[in-house]
Write an enzyme that holds these catalytic residues in place. Structure first.
Site, PDB file in Angstrom:
ATOM      1  N   SER A 453     103.182  42.859   4.217  1.00  0.00           N
ATOM      2  CA  SER A 453     102.007  42.015   4.394  1.00  0.00           C
ATOM      3  C   SER A 453     102.105  40.729   3.582  1.00  0.00           C
ATOM      4  CB  SER A 453     100.760  42.833   4.034  1.00  0.00           C
ATOM      5  OG  SER A 453      99.595  42.201   4.473  1.00  0.00           O
ATOM      6  N   ASP A 464     111.764  29.948   3.975  1.00  0.00           N
ATOM      7  CA  ASP A 464     111.752  28.846   4.936  1.00  0.00           C
ATOM      8  C   ASP A 464     111.865  27.500   4.246  1.00  0.00           C
ATOM      9  OD1 ASP A 464     111.568  30.598   7.014  1.00  0.00           O
ATOM     10  OD2 ASP A 464     109.567  29.983   7.683  1.00  0.00           O
ATOM     11  N   LYS A 478     104.947  44.122   8.244  1.00  0.00           N
ATOM     12  CA  LYS A 478     103.511  44.187   8.527  1.00  0.00           C
ATOM     13  C   LYS A 478     102.981  42.761   8.590  1.00  0.00           C
ATOM     14  CE  LYS A 478      99.141  45.675   8.486  1.00  0.00           C
ATOM     15  NZ  LYS A 478      98.413  44.433   8.319  1.00  0.00           N
TER      16      LYS A 478
END
Length: 536
Positions: A453, A464, A478
């Protein structure tokens, strides 16, 4: 000091928003409308009336979101917050009486209003709402809830709020979601969607049962309604979307408050199997040797197969001091582990140093992270560390805003944290603070299959942005968002409403984050050793 409202889910619910709903009788089931919080209503009202914003809020009694402060300041300057007493409690649902009292003060009205006593039984002449109710009636802002009852104590719904502001400003209503300035998910029930599928059949069956069924004493309307609700939700085959009866909901709410009574493990359900995401540090589960990825097949010899998520969890959970014998499937084999239940408080932040390398261990993303992490990271920067290890292993997630706070320490203000995709819109979550750690300080993020999560949001965002090197094992996967809708009878619906993606658009749900360096866990903590090697 007001206790800030937040939501934590100990089943890895990311940014689960508690919304109080009104239960509307409608045989054989029910309908619901979302209510609006005090903070959102104040913001919408100040915007709708084009009142100048004011950042000066003297000694706030609660921690307010940064974006909300100017609106609270504007309302405070006009005395519109007095109806709430010493605390705003901005996340609490606003009542009809409070809403019109706020509007009356925002428009500097009320001084010459003559109250006509006896109009409504719930608004006596001495009521703090008396002038506001009279004004609302005189100006046709709001209709009474019932004859002789205005409904000052009833929660204000989003629909009522929109109509109220439209009447106050004599203009087309603004879109409440667009005005709120917060990444909330609107629950909108269109008229054509309110009827149940096969509604005529269900209604007929219920009528026949009530009129002709032989064993009338066996008919329980509440049980029938709950079974119908459970059937609707279970038909989705979504382990994260669950209808909870009052008893199950009470247990769920106790978990999101930050204290768990049971074995102390974060769990999820996949394919109808209860899986341990991670045991909490120092918990009975950890002491008994339970590991991330363990599948719980039985509790005290009773199979958990076919049970709903909440029912399966309730079989494992129990009072402090009691024990539960779990049949565990691990790496294809089965073993039996007995755990003595206890009350477990969830830890959050641990900071240590390996020489001149700072190790920041986050156990979950909650209020402590929101409140304290940035100042702790600033203190680390003052010590000029060679590098930072951000340890997110076995961290099951938590609050979205806490994830934003974590990312903000390493990326420039306005940097992307995650993308959100929902049925009605796509948007992006961004940081709102400047970094505390210099760009020249290298960062390694440790993850494993117990990282889920919000942990995956943080790891994905830093990966990124090429701000951190990710080390460890592929994460849990998740990436969906659940919203918790509370009903007035004590039941609730936890419903999947959106999906999170990394800033570059990579999918997280059921995929996870792939490390830059895959390092299996070992006896010598090879993952930490690899992180320290990279930073040295």
């Amino acid at each position: 000091m007001v206790r800030p409202f937040s939501v934590r889910s100990f089943s890895s619910v990311l940014c689960a928003t508690i919304v109080t709903l009104i239960l509307v009788p409608c045989a054989p089931a029910f309908a619901a409308e979302t209510n609006i919080s005090r903070g959102d209503f104040i913001r919408n009202a100040v915007k709708a009336m084009k009142i100048p914003l004011d950042d000066d809020v003297e000694e706030p009694t609660e921690r307010l979101p940064k974006a909300l402060i100017p609106y609270i300041g504007a309302a405070h300057k006009r005395g519109a917050l007095k109806i709430f007493g010493s605390a705003i409690d901005h996340e609490q649902v606003i009542t009809r009486g409070e809403a019109i009292s706020v509007l009356m003060k925002l428009q500097s009205l009320g001084g010459s209003i003559a109250v006509r006593a006896g109009t409504f039984s719930d608004v006596p002449a001495g009521s703090p709402y008396a002038k506001a109710v009279q004004m609302a009636m005189d100006r046709q802002w709001m209709k009474p809830y019932r004859p002789k009852i205005f409904g000052v104590a009833r929660p204000l719904t989003v629909r009522e709020s929109t109509l109220l502001l439209k009447r106050v400003q004599k203009a087309p209503p603004a879109d409440i979601d667009e005005m709120s300035g917060t990444p909330t998910i609107r629950v909108q029930l269109k008229t054509k969607e309110r009827s149940l599928p096969k509604d005529s059949i269900l209604t007929t069956i219920w009528s026949l049962l009530r009129e002709q069924y032989l064993y009338q004493n066996k008919i329980n309307p509440d049980e029938a309604a709950y079974k119908a609700a459970e059937g609707l939700v279970q038909s989705l085959n979504d382990p994260y979307t669950v209808f909870m009866r009052p008893s199950s909901n009470k247990s769920f709410l106790s978990r999101i408050e930050g204290e768990v009574s049971g074995i102390g493990a974060q769990v999820e359900q996949k394919g109808g199997v209860l899986i341990i995401v991670s045991p909490l540090k120092g918990s009975p589960a950890e002491k008994a040797g339970l590991l991330p990825g363990d599948e719980i097949l039985k509790a005290n010899g009773e199979s958990l197969s076919g049970l709903s998520f909440e029912d399966a969890v309730n079989k494992v959970r129990g009072p402090k001091g009691s024990s539960v014998t779990l049949t565990i499937r691990r790496n294809g084999g089965e073993t039996v582990i007995t755990v003595v239940r206890d009350t477990v408080k969830v830890p959050e932040i641990e900071i240590s140093f390996q020489g001149d390398i700072a190790v920041v261990k986050l156990h979950q993303f909650g209020q402590i992270t929101e409140r304290d992490l940035r100042s702790l990271m600033a203190d680390i920067q003052k010590k000029n560390p060679r590098g930072i290890v951000l340890d997110l292993r076995n961290n099951p997630g938590g609050l979205l805003h806490a994830a934003d706070i974590v990312v903000s320490n390493f990326l420039a203000e306005g940097s992307a944290v995650a993308g959100i995709t929902s049925p009605d819109k796509n948007s992006q979550e961004v940081t709102t603070d400047s970094p505390t750690i210099l760009p020249s300080v290298p960062v390694v993020v440790l993850v494993n299959k117990g990282s889920a999560s919000a942990s995956e949001i943080v790891a994905g965002a830093l990966q990124d942005a090429k701000r951190a090197t990710i080390v460890g094992e592929k994460t849990f996967g998740k990436g969906t968002v659940q919203q918790v809708l509370q009903f007035t009878d004590g039941s609730s619906l936890k419903m999947t409403v959106a999906e999170w993606l990394t800033p570059s658009g990579r999918k997280i749900d059921q995929v996870g984050i792939e490390p830059d360096f895959v390092v299996p866990e070992g006896d010598r903590d090879e993952q930490m050793l690899k992180a320290l090697e990279l930073l040295r």
